[in-house]
Design a protein around this motif. Structure first.
Motif, PDB file in Angstrom:
ATOM      1  N   GLU A 456       1.047  -1.233  -0.247  1.00  0.00           N
ATOM      2  CA  GLU A 456       0.017  -0.082   0.119  1.00  0.00           C
ATOM      3  C   GLU A 456       0.870   1.129  -0.090  1.00  0.00           C
ATOM      4  OE1 GLU A 456      -3.098   0.326   2.898  1.00  0.00           O
ATOM      5  OE2 GLU A 456      -3.525  -1.934   2.650  1.00  0.00           O
ATOM      6  N   GLU A 459       1.796   1.979  -3.669  1.00  0.00           N
ATOM      7  CA  GLU A 459       0.544   2.222  -4.181  1.00  0.00           C
ATOM      8  C   GLU A 459       0.484   4.113  -4.010  1.00  0.00           C
ATOM      9  OE1 GLU A 459      -3.806   0.593  -4.895  1.00  0.00           O
ATOM     10  OE2 GLU A 459      -2.934   0.708  -2.809  1.00  0.00           O
ATOM     11  N   ARG A 477      -2.062  -2.613  -7.376  1.00  0.00           N
ATOM     12  CA  ARG A 477      -1.432  -3.340  -6.025  1.00  0.00           C
ATOM     13  C   ARG A 477      -2.040  -4.734  -6.023  1.00  0.00           C
ATOM     14  NH1 ARG A 477      -3.529  -3.889  -0.767  1.00  0.00           N
ATOM     15  NH2 ARG A 477      -5.011  -2.497  -1.106  1.00  0.00           N
ATOM     16  N   ASP A 480      -5.188  -6.473  -3.820  1.00  0.00           N
ATOM     17  CA  ASP A 480      -6.400  -5.519  -3.929  1.00  0.00           C
ATOM     18  C   ASP A 480      -7.129  -5.954  -5.211  1.00  0.00           C
ATOM     19  OD1 ASP A 480      -8.278  -3.631  -3.473  1.00  0.00           O
ATOM     20  OD2 ASP A 480      -6.905  -1.969  -4.461  1.00  0.00           O
ATOM     21  N   THR A 483      -4.550 -11.201  -7.174  1.00  0.00           N
ATOM     22  CA  THR A 483      -3.878 -12.200  -6.486  1.00  0.00           C
ATOM     23  C   THR A 483      -2.962 -13.084  -7.308  1.00  0.00           C
ATOM     24  OG1 THR A 483      -6.016 -13.639  -6.201  1.00  0.00           O
ATOM     25  CG2 THR A 483      -5.477 -12.086  -4.367  1.00  0.00           C
TER      26      THR A 483
END
Length: 529
Positions: A456, A459, A477, A480, A483
């Motif tokens: 994060e 990001e 990211r 988010d 995966t």
């Protein structure tokens, strides 16, 4: 960026980019400039796009680029509906066959790319690129010749001539792209020389109509012929988009022969030898002399002018990379021109066009030369050609507008089957899980700079840097909504970050957490700001 307008009284046109040549490289440059929001003016001295099949086939790395502009399906649809593709060395199309090089449509590349392959001819490809270029804002003018040009620190001033009316007009452009073929008047005017193996062979080619279904079946075929009964002892026979239309060529020595030596009667005789059908009924559609050679421009850039396609690197057709490289030249140059014209990058970014594309172009042209020597039976004792498709399509690196890491010796090649994630290499294809199903990381790149991260903090840093620098930059990211095991192929930890350029090459990476200033410095370095 200069505003595009036409002033009727003075016949003056202004355009961000003037492209000389509407072949594969010129039209591709216009298409990808249009994708980035930059309209181009394209001039072509011929009356239309190619009416000859010429280069055939679009490999997966090319189709990745064409997918971005909505042309992937169109190129697949334009591919002949045959059972496959055969490439053979033989005495004639009827045999005997000395060596079968390839008997399949394309080598599967699903482990390296989400894109398909296509088998469209240059004839079809140029039509598709022309239509898309115009849809994306390009002004494409046929029967229009680039007469002369001058450049200074402010731009390029060119004189054009309408070959139908003789009327001349003046164009002011920020940049000029020379996509005007292997004899390239643009390259000559810039005083750029060439080097390479030089002229390899001369041939006379005939476009023909004939019923060869009983010889070649439903396959697309390419025969390299070795036969003492053919002029020069060599020849070629290749399919086209039409089942009854072929191109047949034989050796031609311009020092001892004249085109008029190939009378209609002799042409039919040679075509029958090439096909191996002594009584073949033949309709000759056209005839043309063709020189095959390997030349690479000494520089791909000079001031505000840049070379792409055959103007930058002329190569034998053996290996099928010429047309693919021409399209990708436009793809790799367009984002840089657009970034500079938008004010997101400094002019120094364009210096990387020569630094990156000339080594790659020379490597590909050299490999095609080696292919030509092997496939035509010429006396040759040099290194064998690289035949691994993975290396040819995805193995080269761009060592220019990147932030190199300690210990990087700027090698031109690496094994794409074992990606390193190093700056300068192509971003690896990793399949992620998304709310809409499997998604390749390749699909995240191609239009702007992208930060790929699992953090994060990175990001947030990406968003802040994008706003501060006014650069088109998106952060994705992992974790988010997306995966998957992305980090190892990119050579970072889950908390690291990778900066990917709009052409899907890695510009910089941080193995782990770091301050936003690291990303900002990397972007400034890449963009030459």
């Amino acid at each position: 960026m200069r505003t595009v307008f036409v002033q009727i009284g003075e016949i003056m046109t202004r355009t961000p980019v003037l492209v000389a040549g509407a072949g594969l490289s010129g039209l591709s440059t216009a298409v990808f400039l249009g994708m980035h929001g930059t309209p181009a003016l394209v001039v072509e001295r011929h009356e239309s796009t190619s009416t000859h099949p010429k280069a055939r086939g679009q490999q997966t790395h090319t189709m990745e680029a064409l997918r971005l502009v909505g042309l992937e399906d169109a190129f697949v649809a334009a591919s002949p509906k045959s059972r496959g593709f055969a490439l053979r060395i033989a005495a004639s199309a009827s045999g005997p066959v000395f060596h079968e090089i390839l008997h399949d449509t394309f080598v599967p590349m699903g482990h390296l790319s989400p894109a398909a392959s296509a088998d469209a001819s240059q004839e079809a490809a140029e039509r598709l690129l022309l239509g898309r270029a115009r849809e994306l804002g390009a002004d494409v003018r046929f029967s229009t010749e680039l007469v002369s040009f001058e450049q200074d620190s402010d731009g390029v001033t060119a004189v054009l001539r309408d070959l139908r009316t003789g009327e001349e007009s003046t164009v002011e452009a920020e940049y000029l792209v020379g996509a005007d073929g292997h004899r390239s008047p643009v390259r000559t005017a810039l005083g750029i020389g060439t080097h390479g193996s030089g002229s390899i062979a001369h041939n006379v080619l005939w476009g023909i109509r004939a019923d060869l279904g009983h010889v070649v079946g439903e396959e697309q075929v390419l025969y390299y012929l070795q036969n003492p009964e053919l002029s020069g002892g060599t020849g070629v026979l290749v399919s086209t988009d039409d089942a009854d239309r072929f191109v047949v060529g034989v050796g031609f020595d311009p020092d001892t022969q004249h085109l008029d030596d190939f009378t209609p009667e002799r042409a039919v005789e040679q075509i029958r030898i090439a096909t191996g059908v002594p009584d073949l009924e033949v309709e000759i559609l056209d005839r043309a002399p063709v020189e095959t050679g390997m030349y690479v421009a000494d520089r791909f850039s000079s001031g505000r002018a840049h070379l792409v396609g055959d103007a930058a690197h002329t190569m034998p057709p053996q290996g099928g990379m010429g047309g693919n490289t021409a399209i990708l030249d436009g793809f790799y140059l367009a984002w840089k021109l657009a970034a500079v014209l938008r004010g997101e990058a400094g002019p120094g970014l364009l210096d990387s066009h020569d630094a990156e594309r000339r080594p790659v172009g020379e490597w590909i042209a050299t490999n095609q030369y080696r292919n030509a020597m092997v496939r035509t039976g010429a006396r040759y004792d040099g290194p064998p050609p690289v035949e691994d498709p993975a290396t040819l399509f995805f193995g080269y690196r761009h060592n220019g507008a990147v932030v190199s890491e300690p210990g990087d010796e700027h090698e031109l090649l690496e094994d794409p089957n074992a990606p390193t994630g190093r700056p300068g290499s192509r971003a690896p294809h990793v399949v992620l899980d998304s709310p809409d199903g499997p998604l390749s990381t390749i699909e995240l790149f191609g239009r702007e700079f992208v930060v790929l991260t699992g953090s994060e903090e990175w990001e947030r840093a990406a968003k802040s840097v994008a706003a501060d620098l006014g650069v088109r930059l998106t952060a994705h990211r992992i974790g988010d909504g997306l995966t998957g095991p992305w980090a190892e192929p990119y050579g970072v930890s889950d908390d690291g970050a990778v900066l990917v350029r709009p052409d899907r090459f890695i510009a910089w990476r941080s193995p782990g957490p770091g301050p936003a200033t690291d990303l900002e410095r990397a972007l400034r370095s890449v963009l030459a700001r």
